[in-house]
Motif scaffolding. Structure first.
Motif, PDB file in Angstrom:
ATOM      1  N   UNK A 168       0.814  -1.212   0.000  1.00 38.70           N
ATOM      2  CA  UNK A 168       0.000   0.000   0.000  1.00 38.70           C
ATOM      3  C   UNK A 168       0.849   1.265   0.000  1.00 38.70           C
ATOM      4  N   UNK A 169       2.020   1.214   0.614  1.00 45.09           N
ATOM      5  CA  UNK A 169       2.869   2.402   0.712  1.00 45.09           C
ATOM      6  C   UNK A 169       3.209   2.958  -0.662  1.00 45.09           C
ATOM      7  N   UNK A 170       3.397   2.093  -1.630  1.00 45.68           N
ATOM      8  CA  UNK A 170       3.887   2.529  -2.944  1.00 45.68           C
ATOM      9  C   UNK A 170       2.791   2.861  -3.942  1.00 45.68           C
ATOM     10  N   UNK A 171       1.533   2.627  -3.609  1.00 46.41           N
ATOM     11  CA  UNK A 171       0.487   2.728  -4.612  1.00 46.41           C
ATOM     12  C   UNK A 171       0.259   4.152  -5.121  1.00 46.41           C
ATOM     13  N   UNK A 172       0.322   5.150  -4.249  1.00 42.59           N
ATOM     14  CA  UNK A 172       0.072   6.516  -4.693  1.00 42.59           C
ATOM     15  C   UNK A 172       1.125   7.021  -5.685  1.00 42.59           C
ATOM     16  N   UNK A 173       2.414   6.858  -5.406  1.00 45.10           N
ATOM     17  CA  UNK A 173       3.392   7.334  -6.397  1.00 45.10           C
ATOM     18  C   UNK A 173       3.606   6.385  -7.571  1.00 45.10           C
TER      19      UNK A 173
END
Length: 252
Positions: free
Chosen positions: A60-65
């Motif tokens: 989930x940490x990487x999904x936005x960027x």
């Protein structure tokens, strides 16, 4: 947009599918590892649940960027950079000596494999024609299911012979192999020059409606329905099927 010839398209698909196979194997493997980890580190159910969820925390940490990076740098560069973290996570997991290191490794693995599906799907929209894109997407999901299956009986058979650490060294080597193959067969990603309107915002073509929109929505409904069918199979005891007799024998 340059469409790939058939032989090149097959090679590209197999390379990305192999990486996605490994990612789903790593996603589901905690269920098989639980007895070994519990006996070696004295972990309780809450600890095992957090280890399984650590993958999704990193994911989930990487999904936005991730989406912006895929558009800017292309799927090949992004997935190779991310898979480097997956290799490090697998190696760290194999060398872990306690719960904290296990959890950190799981988070790192989740971050490392978080582009294994969206990166190829981003590339497919340029490299494949419309019909091939639909088939490739379905085959990618099928490959992911095979990865989950590989984390069950094959892993359960392997652990008593070599332990639980050796398979993670093997998985790290498989991730490195997938990186080499992707770097060799994936086409270069040409970033188009953005056209801008006043204020510097990119100009986008209006979205088409009609059959394309209906088809996209139908695909989402199919995938969502498939996911819910898998999830609901584990919730049978909680549903009031007994009233109408549909759940007879399912609780045995």
């Amino acid at each position: 947009m340059n469409r790939l010839p058939r032989h090149a398209a097959v090679a590209v698909f197999l390379a990305f599918a192999f990486a996605y196979f490994i990612s789903t194997l790593l996603r589901a493997v905690m269920a098989t590892l639980s007895p070994s980890l519990s006996s070696e580190f004295g972990l309780q159910a809450r600890d095992l649940g957090l280890l399984a969820g650590g993958y999704f925390i990193g994911f989930a940490i990487t999904q936005l960027p991730l989406g912006a990076w895929l558009d800017r740098y292309g799927p090949t560069k992004v997935v190779l950079a991310f898979l480097t973290m997956a290799v490090a996570g697998c190696a760290a997991f194999a060398m872990s000596s306690g719960f904290v290191s296990l959890l950190g490794s799981r988070v790192l693995i989740g971050m490392g494999v978080s582009a294994c599906l969206m990166a190829p799907l981003t590339g497919y929209r340029r490299w494949f024609d419309a019909g091939t894109q639909m088939r490739a997407t379905s085959w990618m999901l099928m490959t992911g299911s095979l990865g989950m299956l590989a984390s069950t009986l094959p892993m359960q058979w392997l652990i008593p012979h070599v332990g639980w650490r050796v398979p993670f060294w093997g998985l790290a080597a498989m991730v490195v192999l997938s990186m080499v193959v992707i770097a060799k067969v994936a086409p270069k990603w040409m970033v188009p020059a953005p056209s801008s309107a006043k204020g510097g915002f990119p100009v986008r073509a209006p979205r088409r409606k009609g059959c394309c929109q209906v088809t996209a929505q139908y695909g989402v409904i199919r995938i969502s329905g498939m996911s819910w069918s898998w999830a609901s199979s584990t919730m049978v005891p909680w549903w009031p099927f007994k009233r109408c007799g549909l759940g007879h024998g399912l609780r045995k």
